[in-house]
Design an enzyme around this catalytic site. Structure first.
Site, short mmCIF file in Angstrom:
data_model
loop_
_atom_site.label_atom_id
_atom_site.label_comp_id
_atom_site.label_asym_id
_atom_site.label_seq_id
_atom_site.Cartn_x
_atom_site.Cartn_y
_atom_site.Cartn_z
N TRP A 1 67.81 23.85 42.13
CA TRP A 1 66.68 22.92 42.12
C TRP A 1 65.37 23.66 42.32
O TRP A 1 64.35 23.29 41.74
CB TRP A 1 66.88 21.84 43.18
N ASP A 2 65.38 24.72 43.11
CA ASP A 2 64.19 25.56 43.22
C ASP A 2 63.82 26.18 41.88
O ASP A 2 62.65 26.19 41.48
CB ASP A 2 64.43 26.70 44.23
N VAL A 3 64.81 26.71 41.20
CA VAL A 3 64.56 27.36 39.92
C VAL A 3 64.04 26.35 38.90
O VAL A 3 63.03 26.58 38.22
CB VAL A 3 65.84 28.04 39.40
N GLY B 1 60.51 25.30 39.76
CA GLY B 1 59.52 26.31 39.40
C GLY B 1 59.20 26.30 37.92
O GLY B 1 58.03 26.44 37.52
#
Length: 380
Positions: A151-153, A156
């Site tokens: 989810w971070d990737v 971003g």
């Protein structure tokens, strides 16, 4: 491709820094602003034997670095001036707020990465826990959080896309944009876009835990004498090729007839996955990795051998090029995976605060004035 685009990044950890790095790799001038001494991710693992963060340098390649104490009036003023000069701000902190920044630069683009839409904090692991994915990953009863911060990737990359979309809008209309992207929304949207939510709502079921099997088709891992392979069949042709290569064509045909299945159908291959796997397992178990790879390479089957990160780095990859990273040393780092024919070599991450003179020079400060701010503790 993005030469001329300047971004002021006020961030830490994964999502926003990855968004900024993505733009920097495509030619944007990205200036990361940290507090004096660096943000909380400056020393995050993995680290070298000397304690330098491989994580931090990996996510901040190609940027410039400035350390500012925004608790001081002079520091806040510097950030406002830099934001006005850049015209684009990427942040995962609510301060300075969009309204304050927009006063300094009409038409400002401000992309804010949040945990939840209401501003509550969250990180990838906490968002992941509530989406349901850990409860359908792996086998057994315990939830399994994926080591990849998906989810971070994704967040971003959404942030990078949002900046480009807002910049396109500004070029057409002259209008700025305040954009907010919540980590929880990215996870929820992905679960919906991949059909997980629709399956729960329409069928009233939760996805079963099936380990390394492919839901709705036939694919799984197989052990060889000295390793393990992931093998994927997405069509009847794939399955027929795999059966022929492993000498199991007659047995697969017998199984198909015995259970009344049609292995041209994805669902039937999935429903009888254990039977198909049982027919194939002895062939894999009797061979080395090299023997299995040689045979599979002659088929249409999709496959790969499981390996470690060290295994990966033992091979040559066109995507990777060597950089000399201050504080870390020489290592291979990825170019942007976006290939448009233009050579773009990876650039090292900056040393914290090393670009104060060049960055502040863009808003009219002389080296002497920067030195005075250093002495006062406003700039690091």
């Amino acid at each position: 491709m993005l030469t001329g685009l300047r971004v002021l990044e006020i961030s830490s950890f994964v999502a926003a820094p990855l968004g900024g790095m993505t733009l920097a790799q495509l030619g944007a001038d990205v200036v990361r602003v940290d507090p004096i001494g660096g943000a909380t991710d400056t020393t995050r693992w993995p680290v070298t034997a000397d304690g330098a963060s491989i994580y931090w340098t990996s996510l901040n390649k190609g940027k410039r670095s400035l350390m500012v104490d925004q608790r001081t009036p002079e520091g806040r003023d510097l950030v406002l001036r830099l934001a006005a000069q850049a015209g684009v701000v990427l942040a995962n902190t609510p301060k300075p707020a969009y309204e304050e920044l927009a006063k300094a630069r009409p038409g400002l683009i401000h992309v804010l990465v949040q945990g939840y839409p209401d501003g509550r904090p969250a990180v990838d692991y906490t968002v992941n826990a509530e989406t349901g994915f850990p409860l359908v990953t792996g086998l057994g009863d315990a939830p399994v959080n994926h080591v990849l911060p998906a989810w971070d990737v994704a967040c971003g990359l959404y942030a990078a896309v949002a900046i480009l979309a807002a910049d396109h809008h500004r070029l057409r209309t002259g209008e700025g944009r305040s954009v907010k992207i919540a980590l929880s929304d990215v996870a929820l949207a992905t679960a919906g876009n991949l059909g997980f939510l629709g399956e729960a709502e329409l069928n009233g079921v939760d996805r079963p835990r099936i380990g390394n099997h492919l839901f709705g088709g036939f694919a799984r891992d197989f052990a060889v004498r000295d390793g393990r392979f992931m093998v994927v069949t997405l069509s009847r042709r794939h399955l027929d090729d795999l059966a022929k290569a492993t000498g199991t064509s007659e047995k697969v045909a017998e199984l198909e007839k015995l259970v009344g299945a049609d292995f041209s159908d994805d669902g039937d291959r999935y429903r009888h996955r254990e039977g198909l796997a049982a027919l194939l397992e002895p062939w894999f178990a009797a061979r080395t990795a090299a023997e299995a790879a040689e045979t599979l390479a002659r088929t249409s089957v999709l496959w790969s051998q499981y390996g470690t990160f060290r295994d990966l780095m033992a091979r040559d990859h066109a995507l990777l090029a060597e950089i000399d990273q201050p504080g870390v040393g020489r290592l291979r780092a990825p170019r942007t995976p976006i290939r448009d024919g233009a050579p773009r070599e990876p650039r090292p991450a900056p040393v914290l605060g090393a670009d104060a003179e060049s960055v502040l020079g863009t808003v009219g400060l002389t080296p002497g004035e920067v030195a005075e701010l250093r002495e006062k503790g406003v700039v690091g």
